[in-house]
Design an enzyme around this catalytic site. Structure first.
Site, PDB file in Angstrom:
ATOM      1  N   ASN A  87      14.525  -4.400  -9.487  1.00 46.65           N
ATOM      2  CA  ASN A  87      14.733  -3.032  -8.866  1.00 46.65           C
ATOM      3  C   ASN A  87      13.409  -2.586  -8.028  1.00 46.65           C
ATOM      4  O   ASN A  87      13.610  -1.911  -7.103  1.00 46.65           O
ATOM      5  CB  ASN A  87      14.363  -2.175 -10.192  1.00 46.65           C
ATOM      6  N   ASP A  93       8.296   2.183   7.192  1.00 44.66           N
ATOM      7  CA  ASP A  93       9.423   2.578   8.128  1.00 44.66           C
ATOM      8  C   ASP A  93       8.793   2.543   9.581  1.00 44.66           C
ATOM      9  O   ASP A  93       7.807   3.054   9.775  1.00 44.66           O
ATOM     10  CB  ASP A  93       9.841   3.823   7.914  1.00 44.66           C
ATOM     11  N   GLY A 148      14.869   3.704  11.750  1.00 43.25           N
ATOM     12  CA  GLY A 148      13.677   3.634  11.442  1.00 43.25           C
ATOM     13  C   GLY A 148      13.430   2.687  10.184  1.00 43.25           C
ATOM     14  O   GLY A 148      12.369   2.578   9.678  1.00 43.25           O
ATOM     15  N   GLN A 149      14.383   1.981   9.834  1.00 47.47           N
ATOM     16  CA  GLN A 149      14.343   1.245   8.738  1.00 47.47           C
ATOM     17  C   GLN A 149      15.219   0.036   8.985  1.00 47.47           C
ATOM     18  O   GLN A 149      15.787  -0.537   7.700  1.00 47.47           O
ATOM     19  CB  GLN A 149      15.046   1.879   7.458  1.00 47.47           C
ATOM     20  N   TYR A 152      14.045  -2.789   5.983  1.00 40.10           N
ATOM     21  CA  TYR A 152      14.474  -2.187   4.623  1.00 40.10           C
ATOM     22  C   TYR A 152      16.096  -2.619   4.567  1.00 40.10           C
ATOM     23  O   TYR A 152      16.604  -2.863   3.598  1.00 40.10           O
ATOM     24  CB  TYR A 152      14.204  -0.814   4.652  1.00 40.10           C
ATOM     25  N   GLY A 183      21.878   6.289  -3.169  1.00 34.90           N
ATOM     26  CA  GLY A 183      21.520   6.912  -2.020  1.00 34.90           C
ATOM     27  C   GLY A 183      20.256   7.962  -2.366  1.00 34.90           C
ATOM     28  O   GLY A 183      19.309   7.137  -2.918  1.00 34.90           O
TER      29      GLY A 183
HETATM   30  N1  NAP Z   1      14.554   6.607  -4.377  1.00 36.17           N
HETATM   31  C1  NAP Z   1      15.495   6.257  -3.723  1.00 36.17           C
HETATM   32  O1  NAP Z   1      15.913   7.295  -2.992  1.00 36.17           O
HETATM   33  C2  NAP Z   1      16.301   5.027  -3.463  1.00 36.17           C
HETATM   34  C3  NAP Z   1      17.458   4.884  -2.834  1.00 36.17           C
HETATM   35  C4  NAP Z   1      17.907   3.716  -2.713  1.00 36.17           C
HETATM   36  C5  NAP Z   1      17.355   2.786  -3.220  1.00 36.17           C
HETATM   37  N2  NAP Z   1      16.190   2.645  -3.918  1.00 36.17           N
HETATM   38  C6  NAP Z   1      15.721   1.562  -4.500  1.00 36.17           C
HETATM   39  O2  NAP Z   1      15.556   1.828  -5.896  1.00 36.17           O
HETATM   40  C7  NAP Z   1      14.201   0.826  -6.244  1.00 36.17           C
HETATM   41  C8  NAP Z   1      13.330   1.626  -6.897  1.00 36.17           C
HETATM   42  O3  NAP Z   1      13.008   2.680  -6.142  1.00 36.17           O
HETATM   43  P1  NAP Z   1      12.152   4.153  -6.444  1.00 36.17           P
HETATM   44  O4  NAP Z   1      12.506   5.135  -5.640  1.00 36.17           O
HETATM   45  O5  NAP Z   1      12.135   4.212  -8.082  1.00 36.17           O
HETATM   46  O6  NAP Z   1      10.714   3.499  -6.121  1.00 36.17           O
HETATM   47  P2  NAP Z   1       9.118   3.807  -6.437  1.00 36.17           P
HETATM   48  O7  NAP Z   1       9.170   4.883  -7.267  1.00 36.17           O
HETATM   49  O8  NAP Z   1       8.406   3.818  -5.018  1.00 36.17           O
HETATM   50  O9  NAP Z   1       8.963   2.588  -7.302  1.00 36.17           O
HETATM   51  C9  NAP Z   1       8.641   1.303  -6.781  1.00 36.17           C
HETATM   52  C10 NAP Z   1       8.620   0.277  -7.791  1.00 36.17           C
HETATM   53  O10 NAP Z   1       8.394  -0.898  -7.230  1.00 36.17           O
HETATM   54  C11 NAP Z   1       7.249  -1.688  -7.821  1.00 36.17           C
HETATM   55  N3  NAP Z   1       6.750  -2.669  -6.854  1.00 36.17           N
HETATM   56  C12 NAP Z   1       6.517  -2.427  -5.269  1.00 36.17           C
HETATM   57  N4  NAP Z   1       6.164  -3.343  -4.551  1.00 36.17           N
HETATM   58  C13 NAP Z   1       5.891  -4.276  -5.724  1.00 36.17           C
HETATM   59  C14 NAP Z   1       5.738  -5.646  -5.394  1.00 36.17           C
HETATM   60  N5  NAP Z   1       5.262  -6.393  -4.409  1.00 36.17           N
HETATM   61  N6  NAP Z   1       5.732  -6.504  -6.650  1.00 36.17           N
HETATM   62  C15 NAP Z   1       5.989  -5.834  -7.958  1.00 36.17           C
HETATM   63  N7  NAP Z   1       6.152  -4.776  -7.937  1.00 36.17           N
HETATM   64  C16 NAP Z   1       6.339  -3.967  -6.923  1.00 36.17           C
HETATM   65  C17 NAP Z   1       6.229  -0.585  -7.804  1.00 36.17           C
HETATM   66  O11 NAP Z   1       5.400  -1.033  -8.741  1.00 36.17           O
HETATM   67  P3  NAP Z   1       3.925  -0.439  -8.739  1.00 36.17           P
HETATM   68  O12 NAP Z   1       3.978   0.998  -8.948  1.00 36.17           O
HETATM   69  O13 NAP Z   1       3.144  -1.152  -9.942  1.00 36.17           O
HETATM   70  O14 NAP Z   1       3.282  -0.950  -7.620  1.00 36.17           O
HETATM   71  C18 NAP Z   1       6.996   0.586  -8.428  1.00 36.17           C
HETATM   72  O15 NAP Z   1       7.390   0.406  -9.678  1.00 36.17           O
HETATM   73  C19 NAP Z   1      13.796   0.245  -4.960  1.00 36.17           C
HETATM   74  O16 NAP Z   1      14.288  -1.116  -4.685  1.00 36.17           O
HETATM   75  C20 NAP Z   1      14.287   1.041  -3.820  1.00 36.17           C
HETATM   76  O17 NAP Z   1      14.450   0.417  -2.612  1.00 36.17           O
HETATM   77  C21 NAP Z   1      15.618   3.948  -3.845  1.00 36.17           C
END
Ligand code: NAP
Length: 244
Positions: A87, A93, A148-149, A152, A183
């Site tokens: 996850n 970006d 911009g991504q 990603y 999304g």
């Molecule tokens: N939010 C959205 O709209 C969305 C949409 C599509 C996909 N996603 C995907 O869903 C996943 C979770 O997103 P989120 O929005 O919940 O993100 P978030 O709130 O920014 O949390 C990201 C998590 O990843 C961990 N992390 C980041 N870099 C890391 C590293 N190098 N090693 C280990 N852990 C790391 C962070 O841990 P720490 O806090 O300890 O640093 C945090 O727990 C991601 O893969 C994201 O790309 C999100």
């Protein structure tokens, strides 16, 4: 729904945002959650205070040695590993014209290589036990691309290739490997987007709002269920109709 009591799940980024919602859902099914984190120590400690059977594992998933160490720690502590949820993810970006090789490498390393390192580290254990559920959290941006991504989007599109290839390699061995492509979901990652830009995004979502972390987590719970053994190599989009 199958019985998941006593199973063990490693959820990277399992204490914040979407990962936190996944950890909560799995814990509610009786799963012992091993939550990975990189920096958020305070939130991590609160998580184990709330879930005494959970464990915490600090590490940078962009580093292969950290991933191998984390999996060893989980096996030592819990004795088994049934579910891996890749996850954790980052964004950095910029348009391709402004994106440096470092910007590119960092996002690919964490989002794509991290999922590979962890999947590789858990694979032999799951094959030996003839059971496993691996779920890769990709993104709508990996399906559709975005200005911009490029880093990603490429990392998240790469997860589809990893998912399908691993699904084929393990299908006869009791493992399933699937992707979930959210999304725009209301977490810190999205709240960091400037309000005007976010309003424009929301205007393009057919259901007219952001998703909630739990709306993604419930799909992960479904795929992690022992009864979901006939589903592998798939992408489940959870995006309010934004990409069809
Ligand atoms: N939010 C959205 O709209 C969305 C949409 C599509 C996909 N996603 C995907 O869903 C996943 C979770 O997103 P989120 O929005 O919940 O993100 P978030 O709130 O920014 O949390 C990201 C998590 O990843 C961990 N992390 C980041 N870099 C890391 C590293 N190098 N090693 C280990 N852990 C790391 C962070 O841990 P720490 O806090 O300890 O640093 C945090 O727990 C991601 O893969 C994201 O790309 C999100």
């Amino acid at each position: 729904m199958g019985d998941m009591t006593g199973q063990v799940a490693l959820v990277t980024g399992g204490i914040r945002g979407i990962g936190r919602a996944i950890s909560e859902r799995l814990a509610a099914r009786g799963v012992e959650v091993a939550a990975g984190y990189s920096h958020g120590k305070e939130a991590a400690e609160q998580f184990v205070a709330d879930h005494p059977r959970a464990s915490l594992h600090q590490g940078n998933i962009g580093v292969a040695e950290d991933c191998e160490r984390v999996v060893s720690e989980v096996l030592e502590r819990h004795g088994r590993l049934d579910i891996l949820v890749n996850n954790a993810g980052v964004t950095l970006d910029k348009t391709v014209r402004k994106m440096t090789p470092h910007d590119w490498d960092h996002v690919i390393q964490v989002n794509l290589s991290g999922a590979f390192y962890l999947s590789r580290a858990v694979l032999q254990h799951m094959l030996d036990r003839g059971y496993g559920r691996i779920i890769n959290i990709s993104s709508l941006i990996g399906e559709a691309g975005n200005i911009g991504q490029a880093n990603y989007a490429s990392s998240k599109a790469g997860l589809f290739g990893l998912t399908m290839s691993m699904a084929k390699e393990t299908a006869r061995k009791g493992l399933t490997v699937n992707s979930v492509a959210p999304g725009y979901v209301s977490t810190e990652m999205v709240r960091a987007v400037p309000k005007a830009a976010l309003d424009q995004v929301i205007a393009k979502i057919p259901v007219g709002r952001l998703g909630e972390p739990d709306e993604v987590a419930r799909v992960v719970e479904f795929l992690a269920d022992p009864d979901s053994g006939f589903i592998t190599g798939q992408v489940y989009s959870v995006n309010g109709g934004q990409y069809m």
